[in-house]
Motif scaffolding. Sequence first.
Motif, short mmCIF file in Angstrom:
data_model
loop_
_atom_site.label_atom_id
_atom_site.label_comp_id
_atom_site.label_asym_id
_atom_site.label_seq_id
_atom_site.Cartn_x
_atom_site.Cartn_y
_atom_site.Cartn_z
N ILE A 58 35.83 33.64 61.93
CA ILE A 58 35.09 34.01 60.71
C ILE A 58 35.18 35.51 60.45
O ILE A 58 35.48 35.95 59.34
CB ILE A 58 33.61 33.55 60.81
CG1 ILE A 58 33.54 32.02 60.76
CG2 ILE A 58 32.79 34.14 59.65
CD1 ILE A 58 32.17 31.44 61.06
N ALA A 59 34.94 36.30 61.50
CA ALA A 59 34.97 37.76 61.35
C ALA A 59 36.35 38.22 60.90
O ALA A 59 36.47 39.07 60.00
CB ALA A 59 34.60 38.43 62.68
N GLY A 65 40.12 39.11 54.22
CA GLY A 65 39.79 38.94 52.80
C GLY A 65 39.47 40.27 52.14
O GLY A 65 39.94 40.56 51.04
N ILE A 66 38.66 41.08 52.83
CA ILE A 66 38.29 42.40 52.29
C ILE A 66 39.52 43.28 52.15
O ILE A 66 39.72 43.94 51.12
CB ILE A 66 37.23 43.07 53.21
CG1 ILE A 66 35.90 42.31 53.12
CG2 ILE A 66 37.03 44.54 52.82
CD1 ILE A 66 34.88 42.71 54.17
N LYS A 67 40.38 43.24 53.17
CA LYS A 67 41.60 44.06 53.16
C LYS A 67 42.52 43.63 52.00
O LYS A 67 43.08 44.48 51.30
CB LYS A 67 42.32 43.90 54.51
CG LYS A 67 43.45 44.87 54.73
CD LYS A 67 44.06 44.63 56.11
CE LYS A 67 45.44 45.26 56.21
NZ LYS A 67 46.15 44.85 57.42
N ALA A 68 42.66 42.30 51.82
CA ALA A 68 43.53 41.79 50.75
C ALA A 68 42.97 42.16 49.38
O ALA A 68 43.72 42.53 48.48
CB ALA A 68 43.67 40.27 50.88
N LYS A 74 46.28 38.48 46.91
CA LYS A 74 45.56 37.23 47.20
C LYS A 74 45.50 37.05 48.70
O LYS A 74 46.51 37.28 49.39
CB LYS A 74 46.31 36.05 46.57
CG LYS A 74 45.95 35.82 45.10
CD LYS A 74 46.88 34.83 44.46
CE LYS A 74 46.84 33.47 45.11
NZ LYS A 74 47.76 32.51 44.48
N PRO A 75 44.34 36.62 49.25
CA PRO A 75 44.30 36.38 50.69
C PRO A 75 45.25 35.26 51.08
O PRO A 75 45.52 34.36 50.28
CB PRO A 75 42.84 35.99 50.96
CG PRO A 75 42.27 35.65 49.64
CD PRO A 75 43.08 36.33 48.59
#
Lengths: 146, 75
Positions: A58-59, A65-68, A74-75
């Motif tokens: 999850i982490a 996701g934040i980086k993408a 898109k993630p």
Amino acid sequence: MTERTVWASLVAFPLVGLVYFTVILTQAADRPLEEVSWVTPMLWAWGSLIVLIIVGVIASAIATGIKAEAAGEKPDLEDGDERDKLIERFGNARAYTMSSFGGLVATVLLMLDVDRFWPANALFLAGLLAGIVAAGSRIRAYRTGL
Amino acid sequence: MGRSTKVTNAIRALRFAHGEMTQAELAGRIGVTRQTVIAIEQGRYSPSLEMAFQIARAFGVPLDDVFQYPEAEQA
């Protein structure tokens, strides 16, 4: 399963094994191994392993996701693609060999009618090693190719 | 495991010839992760036949223009 899921396993399996066997061997300092309380630590170990892997995945998914998003991309696919599935099967095949060997050792120990500490811990160790072998061979496949 | 495929490809050149398409864009078009596109480009992974056709279709070229196999190895 993707590479970050595998990394979570590769960290969790050795960490849990290290803590579990440290607890067991610490107890064994002042009594025989057969008298050591191992059932509760083992239950904690399995529970911790599952929680650690879930939290790690999850982490990592959140961080990715934040980086993408920051990069305006898109993630990546959460469930992976055909390459991830192929690498997962490759890891499973390697882990199966280790698990089978652990099962064989535990069976022989039961035949010898030793204290249940030994077959139980042989199976536990085989499970940990299978997890490490699976994760290690998958990471190698991700890095150097199939 | 750990060996590179003998299959070579022109994906990098084709991406640049198609408006400097990024690896992420190509990955999105064929429904795989960017890591898989990178692995294919670097020769660390041979895609399935289906994925190979999808890549060729994404560039609008025949399969042979994307993937090559050395002549000597075919004998």
